[in-house]
Design a protein around this motif. Structure first.
Motif, PDB file in Angstrom:
ATOM      1  N   UNK A 142     -13.428  62.601  15.973  1.00  0.00           N
ATOM      2  CA  UNK A 142     -14.492  61.421  15.404  1.00  0.00           C
ATOM      3  C   UNK A 142     -13.576  60.516  14.350  1.00  0.00           C
ATOM      4  N   UNK A 143     -12.758  61.036  13.602  1.00  0.00           N
ATOM      5  CA  UNK A 143     -12.001  60.301  12.744  1.00  0.00           C
ATOM      6  C   UNK A 143     -11.353  59.202  13.589  1.00  0.00           C
ATOM      7  N   UNK A 144     -10.542  59.734  14.658  1.00  0.00           N
ATOM      8  CA  UNK A 144      -9.651  58.601  15.277  1.00  0.00           C
ATOM      9  C   UNK A 144     -10.556  57.626  16.004  1.00  0.00           C
ATOM     10  N   UNK A 145     -11.613  58.012  16.642  1.00  0.00           N
ATOM     11  CA  UNK A 145     -12.600  57.057  17.182  1.00  0.00           C
ATOM     12  C   UNK A 145     -12.995  56.017  16.262  1.00  0.00           C
ATOM     13  N   UNK A 146     -13.636  56.570  14.783  1.00  0.00           N
ATOM     14  CA  UNK A 146     -14.217  55.927  13.568  1.00  0.00           C
ATOM     15  C   UNK A 146     -13.002  54.910  13.139  1.00  0.00           C
ATOM     16  N   UNK A 147     -11.686  55.206  13.162  1.00  0.00           N
ATOM     17  CA  UNK A 147     -10.480  54.213  12.617  1.00  0.00           C
ATOM     18  C   UNK A 147     -10.224  53.203  13.693  1.00  0.00           C
ATOM     19  N   UNK A 148     -10.449  53.908  15.041  1.00  0.00           N
ATOM     20  CA  UNK A 148     -10.051  52.640  16.265  1.00  0.00           C
ATOM     21  C   UNK A 148     -11.227  51.682  16.236  1.00  0.00           C
ATOM     22  N   UNK A 149     -12.618  52.042  15.780  1.00  0.00           N
ATOM     23  CA  UNK A 149     -13.489  51.061  15.876  1.00  0.00           C
ATOM     24  C   UNK A 149     -13.485  49.973  14.507  1.00  0.00           C
ATOM     25  N   UNK A 150     -12.776  50.728  13.577  1.00  0.00           N
ATOM     26  CA  UNK A 150     -12.760  49.800  12.322  1.00  0.00           C
ATOM     27  C   UNK A 150     -11.575  48.793  12.692  1.00  0.00           C
ATOM     28  N   UNK A 151     -10.533  49.128  13.279  1.00  0.00           N
ATOM     29  CA  UNK A 151      -9.499  48.230  14.004  1.00  0.00           C
ATOM     30  C   UNK A 151      -9.938  47.124  14.786  1.00  0.00           C
ATOM     31  N   UNK A 198     -22.224  40.502  21.230  1.00  0.00           N
ATOM     32  CA  UNK A 198     -21.183  40.878  22.160  1.00  0.00           C
ATOM     33  C   UNK A 198     -20.318  41.995  21.682  1.00  0.00           C
ATOM     34  N   UNK A 199     -19.922  41.656  20.435  1.00  0.00           N
ATOM     35  CA  UNK A 199     -18.957  42.853  19.811  1.00  0.00           C
ATOM     36  C   UNK A 199     -19.684  44.014  19.766  1.00  0.00           C
ATOM     37  N   UNK A 200     -20.635  44.098  19.203  1.00  0.00           N
ATOM     38  CA  UNK A 200     -21.649  45.378  19.279  1.00  0.00           C
ATOM     39  C   UNK A 200     -21.671  46.000  20.415  1.00  0.00           C
ATOM     40  N   UNK A 201     -21.722  45.332  21.633  1.00  0.00           N
ATOM     41  CA  UNK A 201     -21.837  45.809  23.066  1.00  0.00           C
ATOM     42  C   UNK A 201     -20.626  46.405  23.415  1.00  0.00           C
ATOM     43  N   UNK A 202     -19.392  45.729  23.172  1.00  0.00           N
ATOM     44  CA  UNK A 202     -18.149  46.236  23.598  1.00  0.00           C
ATOM     45  C   UNK A 202     -17.938  47.600  22.658  1.00  0.00           C
ATOM     46  N   UNK A 203     -18.380  47.759  21.129  1.00  0.00           N
ATOM     47  CA  UNK A 203     -18.274  48.806  20.568  1.00  0.00           C
ATOM     48  C   UNK A 203     -19.185  50.258  21.329  1.00  0.00           C
ATOM     49  N   UNK A 204     -20.411  49.584  21.720  1.00  0.00           N
ATOM     50  CA  UNK A 204     -20.926  50.816  22.323  1.00  0.00           C
ATOM     51  C   UNK A 204     -20.281  51.253  23.653  1.00  0.00           C
ATOM     52  N   UNK A 205     -19.927  50.357  24.299  1.00  0.00           N
ATOM     53  CA  UNK A 205     -19.055  50.496  25.514  1.00  0.00           C
ATOM     54  C   UNK A 205     -17.977  51.681  25.311  1.00  0.00           C
ATOM     55  N   UNK A 206     -16.966  51.445  24.112  1.00  0.00           N
ATOM     56  CA  UNK A 206     -16.099  52.105  23.731  1.00  0.00           C
ATOM     57  C   UNK A 206     -16.798  53.708  23.462  1.00  0.00           C
ATOM     58  N   UNK A 207     -17.733  53.795  22.598  1.00  0.00           N
ATOM     59  CA  UNK A 207     -18.255  54.961  22.233  1.00  0.00           C
ATOM     60  C   UNK A 207     -18.776  55.635  23.499  1.00  0.00           C
ATOM     61  N   UNK A 208     -19.656  55.087  24.585  1.00  0.00           N
ATOM     62  CA  UNK A 208     -20.026  55.713  25.652  1.00  0.00           C
ATOM     63  C   UNK A 208     -18.803  56.257  26.364  1.00  0.00           C
ATOM     64  N   UNK A 209     -17.866  55.643  26.446  1.00  0.00           N
ATOM     65  CA  UNK A 209     -16.716  55.893  27.209  1.00  0.00           C
ATOM     66  C   UNK A 209     -16.092  57.258  26.619  1.00  0.00           C
ATOM     67  N   UNK A 210     -15.981  57.294  25.116  1.00  0.00           N
ATOM     68  CA  UNK A 210     -15.500  58.465  24.550  1.00  0.00           C
ATOM     69  C   UNK A 210     -16.194  59.712  24.779  1.00  0.00           C
ATOM     70  N   UNK A 211     -17.703  59.604  25.151  1.00  0.00           N
ATOM     71  CA  UNK A 211     -18.530  60.525  25.433  1.00  0.00           C
ATOM     72  C   UNK A 211     -18.239  61.186  26.827  1.00  0.00           C
ATOM     73  N   UNK A 212     -18.363  60.129  27.720  1.00  0.00           N
ATOM     74  CA  UNK A 212     -18.325  60.406  29.297  1.00  0.00           C
ATOM     75  C   UNK A 212     -16.784  60.420  30.079  1.00  0.00           C
TER      76      UNK A 212
END
Length: 400
Positions: A82-91, A61-75
């Motif tokens: 990319x740096x800000x997105x990566x740091x936010x994912x780690x958070x 479920x957590x990985x699905x949430x991460x994929x949702x966030x990345x998908x939303x960043x794209x669209x």
């Protein structure tokens, strides 16, 4: 007191001490490192078949949430590096994965060894923080904030923020919980630690203190929390959080109110999966000032400008709603509910361990309404401690 040294306990001690030292610095990368290493460790456990089915579902479920966030960043069309997105994912993973990692890495021997090593420092910490708290009521010794509530200056002990004080106090209290000292002496330490946290005048430390003591008595004769008790707990939380509710959540000019309001606006505008990582409510959205904040007029508000973003990271659930949309936010909430439910399936916890775990989880849920506790270093420490508490429950695969 003879202590049998345990390698896992020493590693846990290093992580906790390094994390606590990191709290004293404005920004330390250690919590991000712990989050990444923990993620790799948990993923390896999954590949080896050593994670329980319940926890595998949580990770998925957590990985699905991460994929949702990345998908939303794209669209979403909102420009983010990319740096800000990566740091936010780690958070977003640095609380959940360390909890799971330490729960499986630790065992009963490691927990006993760790708490024995820290038992005397914990006692000294509790006594010292209590005495300094009493003194701070009458004399300013530099351990209080400048803000006043209920006629008192908020007590912080040696820390900059109340949630840092709470995180370290939870570790000290756990050491007393796991100690072999007589019950009456345990409750003296619980009382001192609880009073010290109440001196902070903040809802989360107060809620933890009150719930922990109440649960200690409650679980003397019970194993589960009844529905009626949950209703009673809700009333207690509302009463203890009345000041914060009126000041922050019902005040239309308060930053926390604005974040909840615009979280809904963002989730609706970028329906159904939100605006993406580093766009709203997160620490990285504040550091790399989000275009949404210009759109919503935050740049004109005190503490929410590009130069002074001191109020831009005081939230968690609004961030989840804005960045992951209504669907992603529900899934994210579901993850933490699953972590909370892990207390139920643990059949070997003592009454005091159960009281500690419930109080710790519940205060973090409430705290996340008005602070980023579930994505910062203090929250990571809290969840590592909760993972230690639950570490005596092993998955079937680990028991083979």
């Amino acid at each position: 007191m003879i202590i049998s040294i345990n390698k896992k306990a020493i590693i846990g001690l290093f992580i906790l001490v390094s994390s606590i030292v990191g709290l004293l610095f404005e920004r330390s990368p250690f919590d991000e490192l712990v989050g990444i290493v923990s993620m790799l460790y948990v993923l390896i456990l999954i590949l080896l078949g050593k994670l329980s089915k319940e926890d595998v579902i949580t990770v998925i479920v957590l990985l699905i949430v991460i994929l949702i966030g990345v998908y939303s960043n794209i669209f979403s069309g909102i420009e983010r590096s990319i740096y800000s997105i990566a740091i936010d994912i780690v958070a977003k993973i640095k609380v959940i994965f360390p909890f799971l990692a330490i729960k499986y890495f630790f065992n009963e021997k490691a927990k006993i060894c760790l708490t024995k090593i820290l038992q005397y420092p914990a006692k000294f910490y509790i006594i010292t923080s209590f005495l300094c708290g009493i003194i701070s009521l009458f004399v300013n010794i530099g351990m209080s904030s400048t803000s006043e509530r209920y006629g008192l200056l908020g007590y912080r002990f040696i820390f900059n923020f109340d949630f840092q004080f709470l995180a370290v106090s939870m570790l000290a209290i756990l050491c007393i919980v796991e100690s072999n000292i007589r019950k009456k002496y345990k409750y003296i330490y619980y009382f001192m630690a609880g009073i010290s946290l109440i001196f902070t005048t903040k809802s989360s430390p107060i809620i933890f203190s009150v719930l922990f003591i109440l649960f200690c008595f409650y679980f003397k004769k019970r194993f589960y929390i009844s529905k009626k008790t949950y209703f009673f707990i809700l009333i207690i939380i509302i009463l203890l959080g009345t000041y914060q509710i009126q000041t922050y959540l019902l005040n239309e000019n308060a930053p926390r109110y604005l974040f909840f309001y615009y979280a809904g606006v963002t989730a609706n505008e970028y329906f159904p999966l939100g605006a993406g990582f580093a766009t709203f409510g997160s620490d990285e959205a504040a550091r790399d000032y989000s275009p949404l904040y210009y759109l919503y007029g935050f740049k004109y508000l005190f503490g929410m400008t590009p130069d002074d973003g001191s109020f831009l990271s005081d939230n968690f659930w609004p961030m989840a709603i804005g960045q992951f949309g209504w669907i992603g936010a529900i899934l994210y909430l579901y993850i933490f509910i699953r972590l909370y439910q892990s207390i139920y399936i643990n059949k070997v916890l003592t009454g005091e361990e159960r009281a500690f775990a419930y109080a710790g989880f519940l205060q973090s849920f409430i705290h996340a309404i008005g602070a980023a506790i579930l994505s910062n270093a203090s929250g990571q420490i809290m969840y590592i401690i909760l993972g230690i508490v639950l570490s005596n429950k092993k998955s079937k695969s680990l028991e083979k």
